[in-house]
Enzyme design. Structure first.
Site, PDB file in Angstrom:
ATOM      1  N   ASP A  96      -7.026   4.092  -4.550  1.00 54.29           N
ATOM      2  CA  ASP A  96      -7.655   3.955  -3.234  1.00 54.29           C
ATOM      3  C   ASP A  96      -8.307   5.324  -2.990  1.00 54.29           C
ATOM      4  O   ASP A  96      -8.550   6.060  -3.962  1.00 54.29           O
ATOM      5  CB  ASP A  96      -6.601   3.587  -2.169  1.00 54.29           C
ATOM      6  N   LYS A 134       0.869  -1.190   0.000  1.00 51.08           N
ATOM      7  CA  LYS A 134       0.000   0.000   0.000  1.00 51.08           C
ATOM      8  C   LYS A 134       0.894   1.223   0.000  1.00 51.08           C
ATOM      9  O   LYS A 134       1.999   1.194   0.541  1.00 51.08           O
ATOM     10  CB  LYS A 134      -0.870   0.018   1.264  1.00 51.08           C
TER      11      LYS A 134
HETATM   12  N1  GLU Z   1      -7.310  -0.017  -2.852  1.00 48.04           N
HETATM   13  C1  GLU Z   1      -8.067  -1.181  -3.171  1.00 48.04           C
HETATM   14  C2  GLU Z   1      -8.116  -2.115  -1.986  1.00 48.04           C
HETATM   15  O1  GLU Z   1      -8.171  -1.659  -0.872  1.00 48.04           O
HETATM   16  C3  GLU Z   1      -7.645  -1.839  -4.468  1.00 48.04           C
HETATM   17  C4  GLU Z   1      -6.215  -2.208  -4.569  1.00 48.04           C
HETATM   18  C5  GLU Z   1      -5.789  -2.707  -5.951  1.00 48.04           C
HETATM   19  O2  GLU Z   1      -6.617  -2.760  -6.850  1.00 48.04           O
HETATM   20  O3  GLU Z   1      -4.604  -3.022  -6.065  1.00 48.04           O
HETATM   21  O4  GLU Z   1      -8.165  -3.306  -2.101  1.00 48.04           O
END
Ligand code: GLU
Length: 451
Positions: free
Chosen positions: A170, A130
Site C-alpha cells: 500500500d 489492513k
Molecule cells: N493496498 C491495496 C488496496 O488498497 C492492495 C491490497 C492487496 O493487494 O492485498 O487494495
C-alpha cells in the site's frame, strides 16, 4: 425496522462513534456504507436480528505491536505496528500494509473496512484486512528500510499465513519492502508460501501485479464511459499522486488514447499541458521508484510543464479525474472546481480520496463517479490471482492475467449498475458497490452463525 432508514443510520452511527471515539476516518467509511445499506437492512429482519452490519463494523481481531530497530547511526528507533483483521467470512484476511507517518488505528480500520467490500466485489475468496506502521520510509536508506521491515515482520509473522492472512503493499510499501518482509517471513517460518502478494516475478509474484491497480482504474473508467456511449480516447485526464497507482493509471490512460496532464506528490503538482507520454512517464518511474525523488523535478526536466507547490491538481480543466494519492485529498471546493471546468467522470485509484461533501457534489451534478472500493479493486484482485498461482505453483502469462483483470473490472462495473441504478437511470456507483460488496459477505456471515 421500527425507525426510518435515516434514524437507523443515526442510531447505528452514534453507537459506533461512542464505541470507537477519535477515529474520524473509520466513522466516515462506515457511515457511507451504512447510508447505502439502510434501506436494504430496513427491509430485512434477518439482517437486523443477526446484527450483520454491527458485526461487519467490528474487527475480528486487531494486533498492535512494538517495532524497535537500529538506524544507520546505531540508535534505537521505536515505531508502532498494526494488523487489523476485519472480516474472514469469505476467505483469509487480505489487504495491504501501509508505512506512513500518518498511520493510526482509525486509518487502518477504515482501510480494512473498505477492503472487506472491495475484496468481495472481486468475486475472489478474500476477506478484509489492513496493516501498517507510522514508520516514514522517506529519506531512509535501503539498509534502514530493511532493518525496519525485518523487525516489523518478526512480530507480524505469528499472526499471518497463506490460509490466515495475506498482506501486500500500500502507500510506502512497494516491491522493495515486500522483498524484505517476505525474506524475513520465510526465514522465521522456514517455509516458502504465498503469504505475501506483490512479490517479485522470479520468486512467486504475479505478472502485472504492479500495473494492476492503475490499469484496473482505466478499465473501470472505460466501462463507465461506454455506458454513456463514450470512451477514454481523446479525453484530458488529471491524475493525483505519482506512486504505483498513479504511474500505471497514467500509462494505461495514455495507451488508451487519453492525454494525462497532471501528477502530484504531498508537496505539490506538475501540470504538463502537452501530456505525460510514455517517454516522460519512464522518467517519472525512474525518478520515483529508483531515485525516490520529488515530482517537482519533472518541471525542471520538461520546461513546458509548471510546478505548483502546496497545491492539488483539481483546478486544472479536465474531462476525467483520477485521484490516486490518498484519503480525503479531494474536498468539496475541489469537486466544485472540477464540475465548473466540465469534468464528466471521477474514478478513484486511491482509497476514499473524495470527502463526503465532494461525493455529494459529484452526484448532484450527475457526474460518472466511482468510489475506490469498486474502481481500484484491480490491485487486490490481481493479488488474489497471485495467491491462486502460488497455490497451484504455476505462473500465468501477462496476457492471461490481463484478461482476467479486465473481466473482473467489467464484472464489478456490472454489479454497480445492477445495484446502483436509480429510477432516473443515473448509476449511483457508491450504492451499487456497497450493496454489491455487502451481499456476499452478509450471506456468508448468515450461513456461518454467530461468530
Ligand atoms: N493496498 C491495496 C488496496 O488498497 C492492495 C491490497 C492487496 O493487494 O492485498 O487494495
Amino acid at each position: 425496522m421500527e425507525t426510518s432508514p435515516e434514524r437507523y443510520v443515526e442510531t447505528f452511527m452514534a453507537q459506533l462513534i461512542a464505541r470507537n471515539p477519535n477515529e474520524p476516518e473509520f466513522h466516515q467509511a462506515v457511515r457511507e456504507v451504512a447510508e447505502s445499506l439502510a434501506p436494504h437492512i430496513a427491509a430485512s429482519p434477518v439482517l437486523q436480528r443477526m446484527k450483520i452490519l454491527e458485526r461487519i463494523a467490528e474487527p475480528e481481531r486487531v494486533v498492535i505491536f512494538r517495532v524497535p530497530w537500529l538506524n544507520d547511526r546505531g540508535e534505537i528507533e521505536v515505531n508502532r505496528g498494526y494488523r487489523v483483521q476485519m472480516n474472514s467470512a469469505i476467505g483469509p484476511y487480505k489487504g495491504g500494509i501501509r508505512f506512513h507517518a500518518s498511520v493510526n488505528l482509525s486509518i487502518l480500520k477504515f482501510l480494512a473496512f473498505e477492503q472487506t467490500f472491495k475484496n468481495s466485489l472481486t468475486t475472489l475468496p478474500m476477506g478484509g484486512g489492513k496493516g501498517g506502521s507510522d514508520f516514514n520510509p522517506k529519506g531512509r536508506s535501503d539498509n534502514e528500510v530493511m532493518k525496519f521491515c525485518q523487525s516489523f515482520m518478526t512480530e507480524l509473522q505469528r499472526h499471518i499465513g497463506q490460509d490466515t492472512d495475506v498482506p501486500a503493499g500500500d502507500i510506502g510499501v512497494g516491491g522493495r519492502e515486500i522483498g524484505y518482509l517476505f525474506g524475513q517471513y520465510k526465514r522465521l517460518r522456514n517455509e516458502f508460501t504465498g503469504t505475501l502478494t506483490g512479490k517479485g516475478r522470479d520468486w512467486g509474484g504475479s505478472p502485472l501485479r504492479p500495473e494492476a491497480t492503475g490499469y484496473g482504474v482505466c478499465y473501470f473508467a472505460e466501462e463507465m464511459l461506454a455506458a454513456r456511449g463514450d470512451k477514454l480516447a481523446g479525453k484530458t485526464v488529471c491524475i493525483s499522486g505519482s506512486g504505483n497507482v498513479a504511474q500505471y493509471a497514467c500509462e494505461k490512460a495514455t495507451q488508451l488514447g487519453a492525454k494525462v496532464v497532471t501528477l502530484s506528490d504531498s508537496s505539490g503538482f506538475v501540470h504538463d499541458p502537452e501530456g505525460i507520454d510514455a517517454a516522460k512517464l519512464e522518467y517519472v518511474m525512474e525518478l520515483k521508484n529508483v531515485f525516490r525523488g520529488r515530482i517537482k523535478e519533472y518541471a525542471d526536466r520538461y520546461p513546458q510543464a509548471t510546478y505548483h507547490p502546496g497545491e492539488r491538481p483539481w483546478n486544472v480543466p479536465c474531462d476525467v479525474a483520477m485521484p490516486c494519492a490518498t484519503q480525503n485529498e479531494l474536498d468539496g471546493d475541489n469537486a466544485q472546481a472540477l464540475v465548473d471546468h466540465g469534468c464528466m467522470c471521477v474514478v478513484e485509484g486511491a482509497n476514499m480520496p473524495s470527502t463526503p461533501e465532494a461525493i455529494r457534489i459529484f452526484q448532484q451534478h450527475k457526474l460518472l463517479y466511482a468510489p475506490g472500493k469498486a474502481a481500484n479493486a484491480g490491485g487486490v484482485a490481481t493479488s488474489g490471482l497471485e495467491m491462486c498461482q502460488n497455490s497451484m505453483r504455476l505462473t500465468w502469462t501477462p496476457e492471461e492475467v490481463d484478461a482476467k483483470l479486465h473481466g473482473i473490472m467489467r464484472n464489478i462495473h456490472a454489479v454497480c449498475v445492477q445495484y446502483g441504478t436509480q429510477p432516473d437511470g443515473y448509476v449511483n456507483y457508491v450504492v451499487g458497490a456497497n450493496i454489491g460488496g455487502f451481499m456476499k459477505v452478509a450471506n456468508a456471515m448468515l450461513a456461518q452463525g454467530c461468530v
